[in-house]
Design an enzyme around this catalytic site. Structure first.
Site, PDB file in Angstrom:
ATOM      1  N   SER A 146       0.780  -1.234   0.000  1.00 55.17           N
ATOM      2  CA  SER A 146       0.000   0.000   0.000  1.00 55.17           C
ATOM      3  C   SER A 146       0.812   1.284   0.000  1.00 55.17           C
ATOM      4  O   SER A 146       0.488   2.218  -0.715  1.00 55.17           O
ATOM      5  CB  SER A 146      -0.953   0.020   1.203  1.00 55.17           C
ATOM      6  OG  SER A 146      -1.855  -1.053   1.122  1.00 55.17           O
ATOM      7  N   THR A 147       1.861   1.386   0.804  1.00 56.88           N
ATOM      8  CA  THR A 147       2.529   2.673   0.975  1.00 56.88           C
ATOM      9  C   THR A 147       4.023   2.545   0.803  1.00 56.88           C
ATOM     10  O   THR A 147       4.592   1.451   0.853  1.00 56.88           O
ATOM     11  CB  THR A 147       2.263   3.259   2.377  1.00 56.88           C
ATOM     12  OG1 THR A 147       3.046   2.536   3.334  1.00 56.88           O
ATOM     13  CG2 THR A 147       0.797   3.158   2.753  1.00 56.88           C
TER      14      THR A 147
END
Length: 568
Positions: A10-11
């Site tokens: 995700s990040t």
């Protein structure tokens, strides 16, 4: 069976090893099942709430092309954390016969009716996780803002300094960072003061941007750019495209830090995050005089001039943009090719400038040579006359008309060879829609978003199936001569239509040529050349629409048309 693996994390705070771990688990499952892994798709540092992830879109496109039989993921949340997007994608994949297997969550699209219940529960859990994470993140940032620490993002004129805990250490022996604070970057602060002084003395934002670019002053983009191409100063970076943005509107320069001014809301249609202003009552404002860069008298002069500009020039602009009817907002394009001309060097639009009405590159106009090297312009009258002349000459040629007719007839023959739509499926969809409507009308089902989404999906599929039988091939052949004559007349009368109704002429040109006509300098550098898409593909699309015929049979046959190039 041919298998594809999809992985995602995700990040940018997560390790790239995350996708490697996911891939290893997926490959182990493929080996155990005796499947051959033929492709691997991945998205790194991209939220699962977004539907515009490149790896995800490539996965769906490859599935539609039939390049594999099964998709292996760690769990359904890797595909998407948006329940609507996840349900839509999974249903489409299952309809195409693509099996979906989740290694960690146990999902298998071949496991019978229970899979839908599991999918629904997982989808709700994924959305609830995102909502909870969003709320906790916002609450944490609120506490940071109230303490006067930095909450994220960059502002020109400042540098970030880590605040370290004097007693705690991380596993590598480094001091634990507990906060980040801003401090003034004197070199950049001097540029900020110049910008404010210039504007207060009556200079425009465009003039300021051109001056800074000419002097080679590094812009915010070139200062922080890493992988993307660095760009120079622009008027919008100085004055801001909207309220509260731009250097001239940043209250940090007078020591007033405002947090929570806006929120980011995801557009459900595109998956993109868009800014929305929050009410002023929700703002958190802290006074930090140590961060002041601009003195109060200069700030006040700038604000006073901004109000004056808004009351004079801004009033005339707003009058031009005011809606003239309930159904239209904003001023329509004034010129025939407005918004259609693109710079062949930087990709920006060509815009009409000056009293002489010359088309010039918008980047060149706003940022001079630092943003684009395309220095050439061309009078609007010449652009319109030459482009219309070329379109008419190329599309009215007898061989072009004959080619379009031939390709339509080839499409008719292809349609005759194609299998007929499933009449049983049409009947099933009609019955399903009728049941949903009756259930809502009788109160058995509430008109919830899920019910509306289910009905819209069924109606969309039904419309596509009905369209496949809407135009018998004999009707197409019978109407073809009339359609050809209609579009021959449309092309021949483009100039007259443009004089009477610019919007109608623009719609016709876009249908024929697409949205972009590229203008680039000739080899000699003395004039501009226009690269125009071959209009035959547009004619084929228009013919398909007029004949209510399956467009795919025409456009596939029309691939490979070469654009034409001519001087302006």
């Amino acid at each position: 069976m041919r298998a594809a693996i999809y992985t995602r994390y995700s990040t940018d705070k997560q390790s790239q090893a995350s996708t490697e771990d996911q891939r290893r688990k997926c490959e182990a499952r493929a080996t155990a099942e005796g499947w051959q892994v033929v492709e691997h798709f991945a998205d790194e540092a991209i939220s699962g709430a977004r539907s515009d992830r490149p790896g995800y879109r490539a996965l769906l496109a490859a599935a539609a092309a039939g390049r594999f039989d099964v998709i292996i993921v760690e769990g359904l949340d890797r595909l998407s954390r948006d329940s609507v997007e996840s349900e839509s994608a999974v249903r489409d994949l299952e309809f195409r016969g693509v099996r979906i297997v989740g290694v960690a969550d146990g999902y298998d699209s071949t496991s019978g009716k229970g899979r839908k219940l599991l999918r629904g529960i997982r989808g709700l859990m994924n959305e609830a996780y995102l909502d909870d994470l969003r709320e906790k993140t916002h609450r944490g940032l609120e506490g940071v803002a109230l303490k006067g620490s930095h909450t994220g993002g960059r502002a020109y004129g400042y540098r970030h300094v880590a605040v370290e805990d004097a007693t705690r250490r991380d596993p590598l022996g480094r001091a634990v960072v507990v906060a980040v604070r801003r401090e003034v970057d004197e070199e950049q602060a001097a540029v900020v003061r110049r910008i404010f002084a210039f504007y207060a003395d009556g200079r425009s934002a465009r003039w300021i941007a051109n001056t800074l670019n000419r002097e080679g002053v590094p812009s915010p983009g070139s200062t922080w750019a890493r992988t993307r191409k660095a760009r120079g100063w622009t008027a919008s970076a100085i004055a801001g495209p909207s309220d509260g943005t731009g250097i001239l509107n940043n209250e940090a320069y007078v020591g007033r830090i405002v947090w929570n001014r806006r929120q980011w809301v995801k557009d459900p249609a595109t998956g993109k995050r868009l800014p929305r202003p929050r009410p002023e009552s929700e703002w958190i404002v802290t006074e930090q005089p140590e961060l002041r860069i601009v003195d109060q008298p200069t700030w006040d002069r700038v604000k006073r001039r901004q109000r004056e500009v808004s009351l004079t020039i801004g009033a005339r602009v707003r009058a031009g943009l005011a809606p003239s009817s309930a159904n239209r907002l904003g001023r329509p394009p004034q010129y025939l090719f407005s918004g259609m001309l693109r710079c062949g060097y930087c990709g920006a639009n060509f815009i009409v400038t000056g009293t002489t009405q010359r088309y010039r590159c918008a980047s060149r106009v706003n940022g001079r040579q630092h943003l684009c090297s395309n220095r050439l312009g061309v009078p609007r009258a010449i652009v319109e006359a030459r482009l219309l002349e070329d379109v008419k000459a190329s599309l009215l040629a007898p061989d072009v008309i004959a080619d379009v007719v031939r390709r339509v007839r080839e499409g008719v023959a292809e349609a005759q060879r194609a299998p007929a739509p499933d009449a049983k499926r049409i009947a099933t969809l009609e019955a399903e829609i009728a049941r949903l409507v009756d259930a809502v009308a009788s109160g058995v089902l509430a008109p919830s978003p899920a019910v509306r989404e289910r009905q819209e999906r069924a109606e969309g599929e039904l419309a596509r199936l009905r369209a496949a039988t809407a135009a018998p091939v004999d009707k197409v052949e019978r109407m073809l001569p009339k359609v050809v004559e209609t579009y021959r007349a449309m092309i021949a009368n483009l100039e007259e239509v443009a004089r009477r109704d610019v919007a109608k002429a623009r719609a016709s040109l876009r249908a024929l040529l697409g949205d972009a006509i590229v203008l680039r300098a000739s080899d000699s550098g003395d004039y501009l050349e226009a690269v125009v898409a071959d209009g035959r593909e547009g004619l084929l699309a228009l013919a398909a629409n007029s004949l209510n015929f399956k467009e795919k049979y025409l456009l596939v046959a029309g691939e490979g048309f070469e654009p034409s190039t001519f001087g302006l």
